[in-house]
Enzyme design. Structure first.
Site, PDB file in Angstrom:
ATOM      1  N   SER A 159       4.857   0.121  24.045  1.00  0.00           N
ATOM      2  CA  SER A 159       6.249  -0.426  23.512  1.00  0.00           C
ATOM      3  C   SER A 159       5.914  -1.860  23.069  1.00  0.00           C
ATOM      4  CB  SER A 159       7.131  -0.292  24.823  1.00  0.00           C
ATOM      5  OG  SER A 159       8.298  -0.875  24.542  1.00  0.00           O
ATOM      6  N   TYR A 172       9.843  -2.554  33.549  1.00  0.00           N
ATOM      7  CA  TYR A 172       9.223  -2.131  32.467  1.00  0.00           C
ATOM      8  C   TYR A 172       8.387  -2.919  31.471  1.00  0.00           C
ATOM      9  CZ  TYR A 172       9.600   0.919  28.238  1.00  0.00           C
ATOM     10  OH  TYR A 172       9.407   1.938  27.175  1.00  0.00           O
TER      11      TYR A 172
END
Ligand SMILES: NC(=O)c1ccc[n+]([C@@H]2O[C@H](COP(=O)([O-])OP(=O)(O)OC[C@H]3O[C@@H](n4cnc5c(N)ncnc54)[C@H](O)[C@@H]3O)[C@@H](O)[C@H]2O)c1
Length: 286
Positions: A159, A172
Site C-alpha cells: 500500500s 496498518y
C-alpha cells in the site's frame, strides 16, 4: 550482472493463487487472471462463501466459453492465512492438485482505522499477522518450486501506507511497511542468488472497495481514490510486463524523495496534500 531482469510471468497458462480473493481487488484479479487465460485460479479467503462465489464466477465464465477450447479451472479454499497449520495443509492440497503455483498474489489484508491509543494489542498483532507475517508463510510454501523451475512470480499487495505514515493507521502503516521491507529483501535475495523468479511490489493509494469506506481525498485529480477494476488490471499488467515495483498514482512516489528532506518540510507537504486528514471520516467495512 549489473542489470539483471527476472523472467516475465505470463498469466496465460499459469496456475495463479490469490489470498483474500473472496472480495475487493483479490476477486477482480482472480476473474481477470481467468479472462487472461490462466490454466487455474486458486481462490483463498477466510470467508469461505465469498471464495466459493469467486470460484463459481470463474467456472461460469469457463462454461460461457464452452467450445472455445479454453479450459479454466477454479478452486476455492477457506483458509485463514494467519493459521500456520491451515496454510501448510491447504498449500499441500493445491500442489497435489495442480503440481505447481506459478503466480502467488499475497493480497489478503485488514485495517482497524483507529487512533493509536484506541488500538488494542490484539488488534495490532492481528494486523501484522494478516498484512505481513502471512506473506512469509505463503512464500515459504511456493517459492521452492518457483526457484527449482527458475520461473514464477511472487506479488506483494502492500500500500502507499507502506511508504508514508498516516494518522489512525499505526498498525496498518507498520504492517504495510513490514510487507514492503519483506518484498524488497526477497527481490534482492533472489537477484543475489541469480534466480530469475519475478517479484512485484505494488503500493496503491486508497481504492473504493469498502475496506477504507469513508476516506476522503483533498485533490482527487492528483490523488484519486482508485477503482478496484483499475487496480486489478494494473497488477495483472505489471506481472505480465515484468514490472518489479509499482506505486499508483505515481505522485505517491514523491514521498520517497521527501524522506531525504528535513522532517518539518516533509510533514508540511504531506499535510498540504491532505494526506493527514484522509482518515478523519473513516468508517471501514461494516
Ligand atoms: N482498499 C484500499 O483502499 C487499499 C489501499 C491500498 C492497499 N490495499 C490492500 O489491498 C488488499 C486488498 O484489499 P481490498 O480493498 O480488496 O479489501 P477487501 O476487504 O475487499 O478484501 C480483503 C480480503 O481479504 C480477506 N481476508 C482478511 N483476513 C484474512 C485472513 N486472515 N485470511 C484470509 N483472507 C483474509 C477478506 O475476507 C477479504 O475477502 C489488502 O492487502 C489491502 O491492504 C487496499
Amino acid at each position: 550482472m549489473l542489470f539483471f531482469k527476472p523472467k516475465k510471468a505470463p498469466v496465460k497458462g499459469a496456475v495463479v493463487l490469490i489470498t483474500g480473493a473472496g472480495s475487493g481487488i483479490g476477486r477482480l484479479m482472480a476473474l481477470g487472471a481467468a479472462r487472461r487465460g490462466a490454466k487455474a485460479v486458486v481462490v483463498w479467503d477466510l470467508n469461505g462463501e465469498a471464495a466459493e462465489q469467486t470460484a463459481a464466477e470463474i467456472s461460469e465464465m469457463a462454461l460461457g466459453e464452452a467450445g472455445s477450447g479454453r479450459q479454466i479451472r477454479a478452486s476455492a479454499y477457506t483458509v485463514d492465512v494467519t493459521n500456520e497449520d491451515a496454510v501448510v495443509a491447504a498449500a499441500r492440497e493445491v500442489l497435489d492438485e495442480y503440481g505447481r503455483v506459478d503466480i502467488l498474489i499475497n493480497n489478503a489484508g485488514i485495517v482497524t482505522g483507529k487512533p493509536f491509543l484506541e488500538t488494542t494489542g490484539a488488534e495490532v498483532q492481528r494486523s501484522f499477522e494478516v498484512n505481513t507475517i502471512s506473506h512469509y508463510r505463503m512464500v515459504r510454501q511456493f517459492l521452492p518450486g518457483m526457484i527449482a523451475r527458475d520461473r514464477g512470480s511472487v506479488v506483494t499487495i502492500a500500500s502507499a501506507a507502506g511508504l508514508v505514515g498516516v494518522p489512525r493507521q499505526s498498525d496498518y502503516n507498520g504492517s504495510k511497511f513490514g510487507a514492503v521491507g519483506f518484498a524488497q529483501s526477497l527481490r534482492q535475495e533472489l537477484r543475489h542468488m541469480g534466480s530469475r523468479v519475478h517479484t512485484l511490489l505494488y503500493c496503491p493509494y486508497y481504492i473504493s472497495t469498502g475496506m477504507f469506506e469513508g476516506v476522503k481525498t483533498k485533490f482527487p485529480l492528483v490523488l484519486p481514490i482508485l477503482t478496484p477494476e483499475q487496480v486489478a488490471r494494473q497488477v495483472l499488467d505489471a506481472i505480465e510486463k515484468g514490472t518489479q515495483f509499482k506505486v499508483h498514482p505515481p505522485i505517491v512516489r514523491l514521498v520517497q524523495i521527501l524522506q531525504a528532506f528535513p522532517v518539518p518540510f516533509m510533514d508540511a507537504i504531506v499535510e498540504f496534500f491532505g494526506v493527514a486528514d484522509t482518515m478523519d471520516d473513516f468508517t471501514g467495512r461494516k
